[in-house]
Scaffold this active site. Sequence first.
Site, PDB file in Angstrom:
ATOM      1  CD1 TRP A  48      -3.310   0.324   0.542  1.00 18.03           C
ATOM      2  CD2 TRP A  48      -2.864  -1.684   0.851  1.00 18.03           C
ATOM      3  NE1 TRP A  48      -4.465  -0.332   0.409  1.00 18.03           N
ATOM      4  CE2 TRP A  48      -4.120  -1.666   0.535  1.00 18.03           C
ATOM      5  CE3 TRP A  48      -2.087  -3.142   0.990  1.00 18.03           C
ATOM      6  CZ2 TRP A  48      -4.918  -2.721   0.149  1.00 18.03           C
ATOM      7  CZ3 TRP A  48      -2.830  -4.005   0.591  1.00 18.03           C
ATOM      8  CH2 TRP A  48      -4.459  -4.013   0.313  1.00 18.03           C
ATOM      9  CD1 TRP A  50      -1.852   5.145   3.502  1.00 19.24           C
ATOM     10  CD2 TRP A  50      -1.672   7.150   4.673  1.00 19.24           C
ATOM     11  NE1 TRP A  50      -2.889   5.364   4.401  1.00 19.24           N
ATOM     12  CE2 TRP A  50      -2.858   6.418   5.032  1.00 19.24           C
ATOM     13  CE3 TRP A  50      -1.430   8.490   5.058  1.00 19.24           C
ATOM     14  CZ2 TRP A  50      -3.779   6.924   6.111  1.00 19.24           C
ATOM     15  CZ3 TRP A  50      -2.365   8.791   6.062  1.00 19.24           C
ATOM     16  CH2 TRP A  50      -3.458   8.227   6.739  1.00 19.24           C
ATOM     17  CD  GLN A 124      -3.298   4.310   0.776  1.00 23.18           C
ATOM     18  OE1 GLN A 124      -2.164   3.986   0.670  1.00 23.18           O
ATOM     19  NE2 GLN A 124      -4.393   3.928   1.407  1.00 23.18           N
ATOM     20  N   GLY A 183      -6.942   7.764   2.970  1.00 22.61           N
ATOM     21  CA  GLY A 183      -6.410   6.957   3.929  1.00 22.61           C
ATOM     22  C   GLY A 183      -7.271   6.606   5.132  1.00 22.61           C
ATOM     23  CG  ASP A 185      -9.937   3.817   3.469  1.00 26.74           C
ATOM     24  OD1 ASP A 185      -8.943   4.729   3.627  1.00 26.74           O
ATOM     25  OD2 ASP A 185      -9.716   2.509   3.062  1.00 26.74           O
ATOM     26  CE1 TYR A 373     -10.518   0.249   7.756  1.00 29.10           C
ATOM     27  CE2 TYR A 373     -12.316   1.087   6.245  1.00 29.10           C
ATOM     28  CZ  TYR A 373     -11.079   0.581   6.247  1.00 29.10           C
ATOM     29  OH  TYR A 373     -10.518   0.735   5.022  1.00 29.10           O
ATOM     30  CD1 TRP A 374     -10.449   4.076   8.211  1.00 32.74           C
ATOM     31  CD2 TRP A 374      -9.304   5.508   9.415  1.00 32.74           C
ATOM     32  NE1 TRP A 374      -9.149   4.126   7.793  1.00 32.74           N
ATOM     33  CE2 TRP A 374      -8.423   4.909   8.781  1.00 32.74           C
ATOM     34  CE3 TRP A 374      -8.953   6.578  10.300  1.00 32.74           C
ATOM     35  CZ2 TRP A 374      -6.964   4.896   8.654  1.00 32.74           C
ATOM     36  CZ3 TRP A 374      -7.447   6.710  10.425  1.00 32.74           C
ATOM     37  CH2 TRP A 374      -6.502   6.138   9.723  1.00 32.74           C
ATOM     38  CD  GLU A 417      -6.569  -2.253   9.943  1.00 38.29           C
ATOM     39  OE1 GLU A 417      -7.196  -3.452  10.095  1.00 38.29           O
ATOM     40  OE2 GLU A 417      -6.776  -1.535   8.850  1.00 38.29           O
TER      41      GLU A 417
END
Length: 458
Positions: A48, A50, A124, A183, A185, A373-374, A417
């Site tokens: 990936w 970045w 990215q 990034g 997402d 996630y995010w 992560e």
Amino acid sequence: MTAVVGLPPRPAEAPAAQELRRTAVRTLLRNWRGRSTVPTASLYPHQWSWDSAFNALGWAHVAPRRAWIELSGLLGAQWADGRLPHIVFDPAVAEDAYFPGAWYWRPMPAAGPPPGVSTSGIVQPPVHAAAALAVARRNPGPESDAALRRLYPRLARWHDYLWTRRVVSQYGLVAIVHPWESGLDNSPAWDAPLRAVPAVDVAEVAGLRRDLRHASSAHRPTDEDYARYALLVREYRDGGYLDRLGDLRFCVLDPLTNAVLAWADGALAEIAERVGADARPHRDRARLLTEGIQEHLWSPEHGCFAARDVHTGVLQPARTVGGLTPLLLPGLDAALRDALVSTLTGPAFRLGGDARGVPSYDLTAPDLDLGRYWRGPTWASTNWLVWTGLHTAGRLDLADVVAADMIELVAGAGLREYFDPITGAGLGGADFTWTAALLLDMLPGHSVNLLSEFVDKW
Ligand code: 9WN
């Protein structure tokens, strides 16, 4: 070897920190694939963009040659039009191990990747020039000088791509055309612009997803959003990846992408000086972007920068970690910098309070989701950017809090992560490369001797 006289011996590192350092190095070694490091073996089995820049920062502490191999490999996959693709696919990995795999991004245009190289078609955040400069600064000498000379033209073409194909002249800022380009997402900052994208073929796309085999559905995006992501890929691909911004459904000015580009333009100026090229255009761009970010992305009501939807003109009402990253900019207005620091330490992000690290989203927001996630969790990548920005802003006290929090999270939950910022629970993929790499960069001190025990492995 000449003995160095007069230097005090390096203080011994606490055993707990040594153990963390060892674990981080083991993870880098385990995820190394010969020319790049996978983010985590099962969930993200390719290279990936970045991530590679962040991974290089970790390798810079351990085996600088690998940092250069990682960055050179990524830049070697640069398209003829200058773009740096967000994924470089490993041909040795099964086609259906990741969705969307190489097949989904095809056909590639004539101005696409070099022959024989398989990539995605989006980009990215452009952390790469800053990472290359950091690797060189940490490892001064002929190898770094030669690497900078080799990489500079490619880095410059990468920035040119963003500055020509992605610039929205009305704002003087660059646009992203897919949430994955940010990034961050699944950030709530994309909710409104993404709602304009129809969720079609939901069941079909859900059947193709591979992420849910490796991570809990409670921690990943919904099937509807995945269908939207997939449609955006298909439409961009079918339009030949031509960047006709007005025709693309998703077109957003992201504060993180623009702040990182301005910061990386500053780094590119220094690289240009080192390799005997003209630094001025890069400095001018860094200044212009800083002005554009301040003029068009500042949200006084939120006390941070925010994303602007190019199609509707609306500044998105979400306070996210991306909106804090303009702390990276040396030319940032002092009043805005102070306001960002207040937001960072205030109720929304609670740095130095009961949150660990800088969460990805406003802790007071009604739609906060600490596990997803995010949409709430703390990530090493964005924490590293804020940590670096706090150094630029002269707030070493707060930078130390960010580093200490990341160390505490990893010590408690492992190299995950992402992390729940309140409970400290580890989430998403395990043995995560950028968490390991950036931990090595944030751990105080630098114990080269300890790392020598791994030397026979590379
Ligand atoms: C899509 C690899 C990448 C990171 C992104 C993160 C996640 C991919 C995915 O993983 O995105 O690019 O499949 O979810 O959001 O920041 O680069 O670590």
